[in-house]
Design a protein around this motif. Structure first.
Motif, PDB file in Angstrom:
ATOM      1  N   ILE A 771      22.720   2.896 -85.279  1.00 14.93           N
ATOM      2  CA  ILE A 771      22.610   4.408 -85.276  1.00 14.93           C
ATOM      3  C   ILE A 771      21.186   4.811 -85.029  1.00 14.93           C
ATOM      4  O   ILE A 771      20.258   4.542 -85.896  1.00 14.93           O
ATOM      5  N   GLU A 772      20.746   5.240 -83.963  1.00 10.89           N
ATOM      6  CA  GLU A 772      19.454   6.064 -83.822  1.00 10.89           C
ATOM      7  C   GLU A 772      19.314   7.210 -84.860  1.00 10.89           C
ATOM      8  O   GLU A 772      20.024   8.105 -84.882  1.00 10.89           O
ATOM      9  N   LYS A 798      17.295  13.349 -75.482  1.00  9.99           N
ATOM     10  CA  LYS A 798      18.811  13.802 -75.181  1.00  9.99           C
ATOM     11  C   LYS A 798      19.576  12.354 -74.703  1.00  9.99           C
ATOM     12  O   LYS A 798      18.745  11.123 -74.413  1.00  9.99           O
ATOM     13  N   PRO A 799      20.794  12.363 -74.829  1.00  7.78           N
ATOM     14  CA  PRO A 799      21.518  11.207 -74.218  1.00  7.78           C
ATOM     15  C   PRO A 799      21.316  10.945 -72.790  1.00  7.78           C
ATOM     16  O   PRO A 799      20.967  11.696 -72.069  1.00  7.78           O
ATOM     17  N   PHE A 800      21.417   9.801 -72.566  1.00  9.83           N
ATOM     18  CA  PHE A 800      21.178   9.388 -71.111  1.00  9.83           C
ATOM     19  C   PHE A 800      21.797  10.114 -69.960  1.00  9.83           C
ATOM     20  O   PHE A 800      23.142  10.496 -70.392  1.00  9.83           O
ATOM     21  N   ASP A 842      11.049   7.732 -71.566  1.00 12.12           N
ATOM     22  CA  ASP A 842      11.662   6.496 -71.561  1.00 12.12           C
ATOM     23  C   ASP A 842      13.131   6.494 -71.332  1.00 12.12           C
ATOM     24  O   ASP A 842      13.895   7.154 -72.274  1.00 12.12           O
ATOM     25  N   THR A 843      13.843   6.361 -70.222  1.00 15.88           N
ATOM     26  CA  THR A 843      15.450   6.443 -70.058  1.00 15.88           C
ATOM     27  C   THR A 843      16.012   5.362 -70.736  1.00 15.88           C
ATOM     28  O   THR A 843      15.311   4.264 -70.872  1.00 15.88           O
ATOM     29  N   GLU A 849      23.062   5.226 -75.139  1.00 14.71           N
ATOM     30  CA  GLU A 849      22.150   5.337 -75.960  1.00 14.71           C
ATOM     31  C   GLU A 849      21.285   6.654 -75.735  1.00 14.71           C
ATOM     32  O   GLU A 849      21.569   7.340 -74.462  1.00 14.71           O
ATOM     33  N   SER A 850      19.917   6.893 -76.218  1.00 14.01           N
ATOM     34  CA  SER A 850      19.337   8.273 -75.977  1.00 14.01           C
ATOM     35  C   SER A 850      18.218   8.043 -75.218  1.00 14.01           C
ATOM     36  O   SER A 850      17.765   6.777 -75.211  1.00 14.01           O
TER      37      SER A 850
END
Length: 992
Positions: A771-772, A798-800, A842-843, A849-850
């Motif tokens: 978990i981030e 934010k989320p991807f 960074d995507t 993932e975020s």
């Protein structure tokens, strides 16, 4: 723009020694000959028959050598401009000069980068005169006064300059890889450009090399100081420097470092730099290398129209000292915070000598990464932590370096003795005859792979120029190696390997030779990013024929079939050569089974009932085939690559190993020791601590993949047979196959014959999730003995969202990466606060993932507060420059237009897109989005994704130098223990 790191250069040279020049022999001259022809324009060029690279070598009337070769994989051209002059030619009282000059070639000319040259040049003349006075002055107080005047005049001069116009123009063409490096005998300038922009690039470069202007000098000089500090924090470089000092006590190879010495960096001479440029940067001392999608006749005409105008001048190269023979071994010691190791060096003659041939072959017999004596007798048997060797050949001399890292409890002298024992085997002829032929075939295989790359081939060409090598002799080099008999090699080894070496002991401890560099307090100069020179305005009006983007239809580009057992096989044909790559893919990894990585790593050290691990390595090497079994966090591979005709035999050998692998408790005990020692070594590496330990902790906290490891006690208690069973059982899980090569039917037939599976195939075990954590308010610090300090800013975003990919890419190009980016200009160009600084959005790699906002600064500890303030200001309020935005936009579009996804990359790029939930080539959507974007769109992206983010800040540096009061403004400071970051059991890990 940076000086190339020594370790990178050494790896590069080790790679390209496969094609070095040798003296003629009657036999080889019968098969490899040069021929002079004329093209349709009447230009003469040289070709070599049987040359797999198709080189055309031209020489213009002014002496410029032009290397041209075609590669139509993509509409791009790899360009190098090479000058036969490097740090060897630095005046003894101005070391580092060639490297300064390399940096200054990016600053423009009397037209590029100036708003009013007539006014600017007066200030530059004042600055030059002040530096001469500063250099001559011995009173420190007066020197400081002069420097303050330099700072004052430099600020005035900056009113008439524009920072990084050169980079704006090349990036505006869609260029990538813009950089340069300086070394002993060379300075090389690099760009990879879209093919349709060649004429514009030639126009710009010919102007750049026609006139030197030392603009914005004192801020760039401070950047070089930062680079100097980075070298002081590089223990590997210190070892290399000490080795060269011992091998070359007279020659500049050992006595003049490319970066220079501190006192010379502090007292530069602009007069000396101009003299150096005028002496060596002349066409008859330079070469241009162009490899890519080009038309030979049109290209040489364009080169002649531009670079042909440069004036030829007589060049007299320095006569450098000749070394006396080394008659007794020499010992050096180097200290630093990283783990201990040893280096042993032998001096040889340089390129174009018999030594080059014999040392190259001897080196491959000893260390080829798979079946050399050191590979099998030391690394395979785990008698040392790691050992190997490489060669380097320069114009005057060469060397062979052996390196070794000790196991836990092993002394450096014990490692040294083990290496010498392998050298003695060569001297005694205690190696198999087949190894000579196999090593040459291995070199040929490596050469074939490398010549697929326009960049690698272009690098081989510029090396040939720098080292005065005829390409015909490079083409025949492997044939000359093949003519060497075992007895000839043994005789050479007995002459070459005597008590004539230098040994360097790298020990842990404080380095007493570190030079502290003071912060000079530079006044930020004006960047004038919203202005441009007349040159740039006219340059942008030059139109090149538009290059249309091409996108991939993955569904049609990737062919599919199936094995008899139903396993899907994806296939792309290799249309270039007869090499293949076969991958059996399992969509599970260490997240699914923590022991999987341990198990596949153990396979390296075990054999079967009928073959030892060493025998298996030998058999693969004879075939010209490599295998690997690897486990990532979420995907694992069984892989095979090499010569197509040997795929069936290679697969049979690999499947036999996977089916009949035999447990070896003694090998496992050594394997565990190796893992634990590797952990201890890894935690002495600052990059590992920062980018793995600290960044993972900043992102995940305690629950991360990095920390979810098998402790020392768990490793030792494992049953080796269970690990072997895990490896054998991996084939029982669901899988798919990707084959890149020729003759799909042969590959499928081999798989049907030998890749036997149990049915039905198993589903994957459930994966552990990580978990981030939310970021913000934390400063994680690790104390490390270093000159610089380094920090990473990390904010969970934010989320991807695939819709943001275009804006994110354009933002990174405009704001955070590249020589003309906002971050680089503000922090390095204007304020000289860091050698390296960047920021990027960074995507995520997976759709669940975020995204992350990241920024990095590497700077002197006494500049940290200023550097942090500068970075945080930028991350809070993005400067807007319309012209710079349009340049970044054009660059992004042109890069997509010139990009081609080809060969095996089609499959692997599709694999990555599917992880993001994307099923098509998304570059088309990105291209159309970027085309319509305006500055307001980028501002919105910044405000929604960057501004106001909460950062965790990771810092590594020397505790006694860090300003913790300044750091505390950023959040709560937590000093981290390295063992805790990596979750190491210190008692069990150390005591084995």
């Amino acid at each position: 723009m940076k000086q190339i790191k020594i370790v990178v250069m050494l790896c590069f040279l080790a790679t390209f020694n496969i094609a070095c020049k040798q003296n003629d022999t009657d036999e080889t001259n019968k098969t490899v000959k040069s021929e002079v022809k004329k093209d349709t324009n009447g230009f003469s060029y040289e070709i070599v028959n049987n040359d797999p690279t198709g080189l055309r070598l031209y020489t213009l009337e002014n002496g410029l050598q032009v290397y041209l070769s075609q590669n139509t994989d993509e509409p791009k051209i790899q360009t190098y401009i090479a000058v036969r002059a490097g740090s060897n030619y630095d005046p003894s009282n101005s070391t580092g000069l060639a490297h300064y000059l390399e940096h200054m070639l990016f600053k423009g000319t009397d037209e590029i980068g100036t708003l009013d040259w007539e006014k600017e040049k007066e200030y530059i003349k004042q600055i030059s005169d002040l530096y001469e006075a500063h250099r001559a002055e011995t009173d420190e107080a007066k020197k400081l006064e002069i420097y303050q005047k330099i700072d004052e005049v430099s600020l005035e001069a900056s009113n008439y300059s524009v920072a990084n116009e050169y980079d704006k123009m090349v990036s505006g063409m869609g260029a990538s890889g813009t950089n340069a490096h300086t070394w002993f005998e060379e300075t090389v300038y690099k760009n990879k450009i879209p093919a349709n922009e060649l004429n514009k690039w030639l126009t710009l470069e010919s102007d750049r090399f026609s006139k030197l202007v030392l603009r914005l000098f004192h801020t760039e000089l401070e950047a070089v100081f930062e680079e100097f500090n980075r070298t002081q924090d590089d223990d590997g470089r210190k070892v290399y420097t000490a080795l060269l000092d011992g091998l070359f006590p007279k020659h500049p190879y050992g006595q003049q470092q490319t970066i220079g010495v501190s006192d010379h960096l502090k007292n530069p001479s602009l007069v000396d730099i101009n003299n150096y440029f005028n002496t060596y940067y002349v066409p008859n001392n330079m070469a241009m290398v162009l490899v890519g999608d080009l038309d030979f006749d049109k290209t040489i005409q364009e080169v002649n129209n531009t670079f042909g105008k440069l004036e030829k001048k007589e060049v007299t190269h320095l006569v450098l000292p000749t070394e006396e023979p080394i008659t007794a071994s020499k010992v050096r010691e180097v200290f630093g915070p990283t783990s201990e190791n040893i280096a042993i060096g032998y001096r040889s003659n340089g390129v174009n000598t018999e030594d080059e041939k014999f040392v190259t072959l001897a080196n491959m017999v000893l260390s080829n990464g798979q079946a050399g004596l050191i590979d099998l007798d030391l690394n395979q048997k785990q008698l040392v932590q790691r050992a190997g060797s490489y060669t380097m050949f320069l114009n005057d001399y060469g060397l062979q370096q052996f390196y070794g890292s000790p196991k836990e409890g092993q002394s450096l002298d014990e490692v040294k003795d083990l290496i010498f024992a392998q050298i003695d085997k060569v001297k005694k002829g205690e190696f198999d005859e087949w190894l000579l032929e196999a090593t040459i075939n291995d070199l040929k295989l490596s050469q074939t792979k490398q010549y697929e790359s326009s960049t690698a081939l272009a690098s081989a060409y510029f090396n040939a120029f720098i080292h005065h090598e005829k390409w015909s002799e490079k083409v025949q080099f492997l044939d000359e190696l093949r003519a060497i008999t075992k007895q000839e090699l043994v005789d050479f080894a007995n002459r070459f390997y005597q008590d004539n070496y230098v040994v360097v002991y790298k020990r842990k401890g404080e380095d007493s030779n570190v030079v502290k560099v003071e912060n000079p307090g530079i006044t930020p100069v004006n960047l004038n990013r919203d202005k441009s020179s007349d040159y740039l305005n006219h340059f942008q009006d030059i139109e090149a024929e538009a290059l249309q983007p091409k996108f991939v239809d993955y569904k049609s580009a990737i062919k599919e079939t199936a094995l008899d057992n139903g396993v899907k096989v994806s296939f792309i044909e290799n249309e270039t050569n007869d090499l293949f790559n076969l991958n059996i893919i399992f969509d599970m990894g260490t997240d699914n089974d923590k022991k999987l990585g341990l198990a596949v790593g153990f396979l390296e050290y075990i054999g079967t009932d009928t073959m030892s691990a060493e025998d298996i390595k030998k058999e693969f090497y004879k075939l010209g085939v490599n295998y690997y079994v690897s486990a990532g966090s979420d995907v694992s591979y069984i892989g095979l690559s090499g010569l197509k005709e040997n795929l069936p035999k290679g697969l049979e050998l690999l499947e036999n190993l996977l089916t009949h692998a035999k447990s070896d408790p003694e090998a496992y005990a050594s394997y565990v020791d190796k893992i634990l020692k590797g952990r201890q070594n890894g935690k002495t590496q600052k990059r590992n601590i920062l980018w793995n330990g600290l960044v993972n902790y900043g992102q995940y906290g305690e629950n991360s993949r990095l920390r979810n490891i098998l402790k020392a006690s768990e490793l030792k208690s494992q049953d080796p047979q269970e690990l072997v069973d895990i490896v054998k059982g991996i084939k029982d899980y669901k899988q798919r196959i990707f084959y890149y090569g020729k003759d799909l039917d042969q590959a499928v037939a081999a798989l049907n014959k030998d890749h036997k599976l149990n049915s039905p195939l198993k589903d994957y075990p459930e994966a552990t999730s990580y978990i981030e954590k939310d970021t913000g308010g934390n400063v994680y610090f690790v104390d490390y003995d270093m000159v610089q300090s380094e920090m990473v800013f990390l904010a969970k975003g934010k989320p991807f969202d695939a819709e943001n990919l275009a804006a994110a890419g354009l933002f990174n190009a405009y704001f955070g990466s590249g020589l003309s980016s906002i971050v680089f200009q503000e922090i390095r160009e204007s304020k000289s606060l860091a050698y390296s600084a960047f920021s990027n959005y960074d995507t995520a790699n997976r759709k669940e993932e975020s995204n992350y906002v990241k920024a990095y600064i590497g700077t002197q500890a006494n500049k940290m507060e200023q550097a942090v303030d500068a970075m945080m200001t930028l991350m809070s309020d993005m400067p807007e420059a319309e012209e710079q935005f349009e340049a970044a936009k054009d660059a992004a579009l042109k890069k997509i237009s010139a990009q081609r996804i080809t060969k095996a990359s089609i499959f692997w790029s599709y694999e990555n897109l599917k992880k993001l939930g994307i099923e098509n080539d998304n570059r088309e959507a990105m291209y159309n989005t970027i085309k319509n974007m305006e500055m307001s769109d980028l501002r919105d992206f910044f405000n929604n994704n960057i501004k106001g983010e909460n950062y965790n800040i990771m810092v590594i540096g020397n505790k006694k130098d860090i300003d913790f009061k300044a750091l505390s403004k950023l959040g709560e400071i937590k000093e981290m223990d390295v063992d805790y970051l990596f979750n190491y059991d210190t008692t069990a890990d150390v005591k084995m």
